[in-house]
Design a protein around this motif. Structure first.
Motif, PDB file in Angstrom:
ATOM      1  N   GLN A 116      -1.918 -16.580 -13.891  1.00 19.53           N
ATOM      2  CA  GLN A 116      -1.389 -17.744 -13.675  1.00 19.53           C
ATOM      3  C   GLN A 116      -1.519 -17.942 -12.145  1.00 19.53           C
ATOM      4  N   GLY A 117      -3.008 -18.308 -11.545  1.00 15.53           N
ATOM      5  CA  GLY A 117      -3.607 -18.169 -10.293  1.00 15.53           C
ATOM      6  C   GLY A 117      -4.112 -16.946 -10.076  1.00 15.53           C
ATOM      7  N   ILE A 118      -3.427 -15.835 -10.554  1.00 23.88           N
ATOM      8  CA  ILE A 118      -3.953 -14.445 -10.629  1.00 23.88           C
ATOM      9  C   ILE A 118      -3.885 -13.619 -11.724  1.00 23.88           C
ATOM     10  N   PHE A 119      -4.458 -12.562 -12.166  1.00 22.18           N
ATOM     11  CA  PHE A 119      -4.179 -11.961 -13.264  1.00 22.18           C
ATOM     12  C   PHE A 119      -3.119 -10.591 -12.691  1.00 22.18           C
ATOM     13  N   ILE A 120      -2.513 -10.332 -13.978  1.00 25.64           N
ATOM     14  CA  ILE A 120      -1.732  -8.863 -13.796  1.00 25.64           C
ATOM     15  C   ILE A 120      -2.172  -8.280 -15.078  1.00 25.64           C
ATOM     16  N   LEU A 121      -2.899  -7.218 -14.948  1.00 27.77           N
ATOM     17  CA  LEU A 121      -3.353  -6.512 -16.023  1.00 27.77           C
ATOM     18  C   LEU A 121      -2.662  -5.165 -16.222  1.00 27.77           C
ATOM     19  N   PRO A 122      -1.867  -5.004 -17.153  1.00 23.63           N
ATOM     20  CA  PRO A 122      -1.190  -3.440 -17.400  1.00 23.63           C
ATOM     21  C   PRO A 122      -2.271  -2.465 -17.748  1.00 23.63           C
ATOM     22  N   VAL A 123      -2.537  -1.341 -17.285  1.00 24.77           N
ATOM     23  CA  VAL A 123      -3.366  -0.448 -17.557  1.00 24.77           C
ATOM     24  C   VAL A 123      -2.372   0.725 -18.365  1.00 24.77           C
ATOM     25  N   SER A 124      -1.311   0.805 -17.906  1.00 22.40           N
ATOM     26  CA  SER A 124      -0.093   1.793 -18.395  1.00 22.40           C
ATOM     27  C   SER A 124       1.215   1.051 -18.391  1.00 22.40           C
ATOM     28  N   GLU A 125       2.384   1.704 -18.930  1.00 24.04           N
ATOM     29  CA  GLU A 125       3.624   1.051 -18.815  1.00 24.04           C
ATOM     30  C   GLU A 125       4.025   0.611 -17.466  1.00 24.04           C
ATOM     31  N   HIS A 126       3.524   1.253 -16.501  1.00 24.51           N
ATOM     32  CA  HIS A 126       4.089   1.246 -14.943  1.00 24.51           C
ATOM     33  C   HIS A 126       2.829   1.099 -14.003  1.00 24.51           C
ATOM     34  N   THR A 127       1.669   0.899 -14.419  1.00 21.25           N
ATOM     35  CA  THR A 127       0.325   0.549 -13.458  1.00 21.25           C
ATOM     36  C   THR A 127      -0.108  -0.757 -14.053  1.00 21.25           C
ATOM     37  N   CYS A 128      -0.391  -1.566 -13.060  1.00 20.17           N
ATOM     38  CA  CYS A 128      -1.186  -2.671 -13.317  1.00 20.17           C
ATOM     39  C   CYS A 128      -2.086  -2.982 -12.347  1.00 20.17           C
ATOM     40  N   ARG A 129      -3.130  -3.763 -12.568  1.00 13.31           N
ATOM     41  CA  ARG A 129      -4.128  -3.992 -11.712  1.00 13.31           C
ATOM     42  C   ARG A 129      -3.862  -5.531 -11.559  1.00 13.31           C
ATOM     43  N   VAL A 130      -4.027  -6.162 -10.241  1.00 13.22           N
ATOM     44  CA  VAL A 130      -3.582  -7.600  -9.702  1.00 13.22           C
ATOM     45  C   VAL A 130      -4.982  -8.064  -9.040  1.00 13.22           C
ATOM     46  N   GLY A 131      -5.424  -9.413  -9.367  1.00 15.15           N
ATOM     47  CA  GLY A 131      -6.508  -9.854  -8.770  1.00 15.15           C
ATOM     48  C   GLY A 131      -6.481 -11.455  -9.319  1.00 15.15           C
ATOM     49  N   ALA A 132      -7.354 -11.947  -8.702  1.00 17.61           N
ATOM     50  CA  ALA A 132      -8.508 -11.400  -7.721  1.00 17.61           C
ATOM     51  C   ALA A 132      -8.829 -12.670  -6.904  1.00 17.61           C
ATOM     52  N   THR A 133      -9.073 -12.051  -5.679  1.00 14.82           N
ATOM     53  CA  THR A 133      -9.545 -13.028  -4.599  1.00 14.82           C
ATOM     54  C   THR A 133     -10.851 -13.432  -4.695  1.00 14.82           C
ATOM     55  N   TRP A 151     -17.735  -4.449   1.283  1.00 13.86           N
ATOM     56  CA  TRP A 151     -17.278  -4.002   0.241  1.00 13.86           C
ATOM     57  C   TRP A 151     -15.817  -3.437   0.514  1.00 13.86           C
ATOM     58  N   GLU A 152     -15.405  -3.814   1.759  1.00 14.30           N
ATOM     59  CA  GLU A 152     -14.174  -3.234   2.319  1.00 14.30           C
ATOM     60  C   GLU A 152     -12.966  -4.360   2.004  1.00 14.30           C
ATOM     61  N   PRO A 153     -11.950  -3.557   1.527  1.00 10.04           N
ATOM     62  CA  PRO A 153     -10.619  -4.446   1.067  1.00 10.04           C
ATOM     63  C   PRO A 153     -10.095  -5.018   2.472  1.00 10.04           C
ATOM     64  N   THR A 154      -9.428  -6.026   2.734  1.00 10.86           N
ATOM     65  CA  THR A 154      -8.716  -6.441   3.599  1.00 10.86           C
ATOM     66  C   THR A 154      -7.331  -6.600   3.784  1.00 10.86           C
ATOM     67  N   GLN A 155      -6.654  -6.755   4.532  1.00 10.69           N
ATOM     68  CA  GLN A 155      -5.116  -7.026   4.704  1.00 10.69           C
ATOM     69  C   GLN A 155      -4.971  -8.448   4.271  1.00 10.69           C
ATOM     70  N   GLN A 156      -5.902  -9.257   4.824  1.00 17.14           N
ATOM     71  CA  GLN A 156      -5.765 -10.554   4.399  1.00 17.14           C
ATOM     72  C   GLN A 156      -5.708 -10.936   3.105  1.00 17.14           C
ATOM     73  N   ALA A 157      -6.651 -10.367   2.172  1.00 15.37           N
ATOM     74  CA  ALA A 157      -6.747 -10.609   0.881  1.00 15.37           C
ATOM     75  C   ALA A 157      -5.620  -9.803   0.060  1.00 15.37           C
ATOM     76  N   THR A 158      -5.078  -8.949   0.615  1.00 15.30           N
ATOM     77  CA  THR A 158      -4.051  -8.127   0.195  1.00 15.30           C
ATOM     78  C   THR A 158      -2.759  -9.105   0.084  1.00 15.30           C
ATOM     79  N   GLU A 159      -2.540  -9.741   1.398  1.00 12.84           N
ATOM     80  CA  GLU A 159      -1.642 -10.663   1.487  1.00 12.84           C
ATOM     81  C   GLU A 159      -1.527 -11.811   0.866  1.00 12.84           C
ATOM     82  N   GLU A 160      -2.664 -12.329   0.373  1.00  8.11           N
ATOM     83  CA  GLU A 160      -2.922 -13.412  -0.312  1.00  8.11           C
ATOM     84  C   GLU A 160      -2.623 -13.000  -1.856  1.00  8.11           C
TER      85      GLU A 160
END
Length: 356
Positions: free
Chosen positions: A234-251, A259-268
């Motif tokens: 919903q606007g972003i994805f939440i992908l569970p890779v284990s019961e307690h670990t997820c990937r969240v994206g994307a901007t 190739w550097e992650p930014t604080q602005q993208a993290t906050e978004e």
């Protein structure tokens, strides 16, 4: 006529290069992949999600009826040969934002082109213990994700064992093009295929093509409560890779393209995540990559306008997980058996940019 050491030199061992190499290997072709593990790669950081219905309007992915069965068979086969599980089937749960959206989506599911990708189960996904879904949600099926870092690592190990991979920095100046062959570092090949992703912008053979690279960032989070094996979208994805670990994206961003992650993208991402998730979590890491996208959102595949032994396999963009296997097969059939490429992906559509 030159004596050929290998049929194909493949430059790049991301998803494109790996898919192409695998198809050529299956045909018994002699291949050598040159890869540089020190370089960043969008394939290494991509979440690997495949989703047949995308966007706010629930549009069926281009060629989904062809791409998805082919990708499923490809990843099942390659995972079996590499003795690892790379393909993970998972429904995609799309929480409704409102009653109006609920009504609109449910009406769309009657479309015979869309209905095969919608769960008809009466006791569908219930994620309300950790996801805000006051209006319910839609469950998309025949979806899931591919573990790309695992696939690429296992495939590279396989290619190394079989003398089909060399680790090296590729410099275009080391490549010499003849009428009937290609030479690189005193090794002679029938053809060279560039599978360099974003790096193709620096390749003089193909930098005239209308690449439109876009940067994306994803987070890895740890959740205090267990999550179910559903991808949430919903606007972003939440992908569970284990019961307690997820990937969240994307901007999606275009400046700067690094190739550097930014604080602005993290906050978004966090602002959208907090509106969606109900349970405590912590951020473990952030990674960024540059997607090799194209202005018309179609891959860039085909033979150079002046050099018949110089080939491109690129521009797979955000849907590379399903595009790569299918069009690797198309390209191989084109090169080996003369079958026509889909004109919507063939770089012939842009030859006017080269000759102007």
């Amino acid at each position: 006529m030159a004596t050929i050491d290998y049929d194909y030199l493949i430059v790049g061992q991301g998803l494109a290069g790996t898919s192409l190499a695998w198809h050529l290997k299956e045909l018994g072709k002699k291949i050598l992949i040159v890869g540089d593990s020190s370089l960043p790669s969008s394939s290494k950081v991509a979440a690997g999600i495949f989703n047949p219905l995308t966007g706010k309007k629930l549009v069926k992915t281009w060629l989904a009826d062809d791409l998805f069965p082919y990708a499923n068979a490809f990843y099942t086969n390659i995972g079996g040969e590499l003795d690892c599980e790379v393909l993970h089937s998972a429904s995609i749960y799309r929480p409704f934002r409102s009653i109006e959206e609920q009504n609109t989506y449910l009406a769309q599911t009657a479309d015979p082109g869309i209905s095969p990708y919608i769960s008809q189960a009466t006791n569908g996904a219930d994620l309300t213990d950790y996801i805000h879904a006051e209006f319910g949600g839609l469950e998309v099926i025949r979806s899931g994700w591919v573990d790309l870092p695992l696939l690429l690592t296992k495939a590279r190990d396989y290619f190394i064992r079989n003398g089909q991979y060399t680790e090296a920095h590729f410099d275009l100046e080391d490549l010499h093009i003849e009428n009937d062959s290609v030479t690189w570092k005193n090794i002679t090949f029938g053809k060279v295929v560039f599978c360099q992703g974003f790096m193709a912008l620096q390749n003089d053979f193909f930098n005239w093509l209308p690449f439109a690279p876009v940067k994306g960032q994803i987070l890895e989070i740890a959740t205090e409560s267990a999550v179910k094996p559903y991808i949430v979208n919903q606007g972003i994805f939440i992908l569970p890779v284990s019961e307690h670990t997820c990937r969240v994206g994307a901007t999606y961003s275009w400046d700067p393209l690094d190739w550097e992650p930014t604080q602005q993208a993290t906050e978004e991402l966090e602002s959208k995540l907090k509106a969606l998730i109900r349970i405590p979590y912590s951020i473990c890491s952030a990674t960024a990559g540059i997607r090799p996208s194209v202005k018309d959102r179609r891959p860039l595949i085909g033979v150079h306008p002046e050099h018949s032994n110089v080939i491109l396999f690129n521009g797979l963009g955000t849907k590379g997980v399903t595009l790569a296997p299918f069009f690797a097969n198309q390209l191989v059939q084109h090169l080996e058996n003369g079958k026509e490429l889909n004109p919507l992906v063939n770089i012939k559509r842009y030859f006017s940019l080269y000759f102007r």
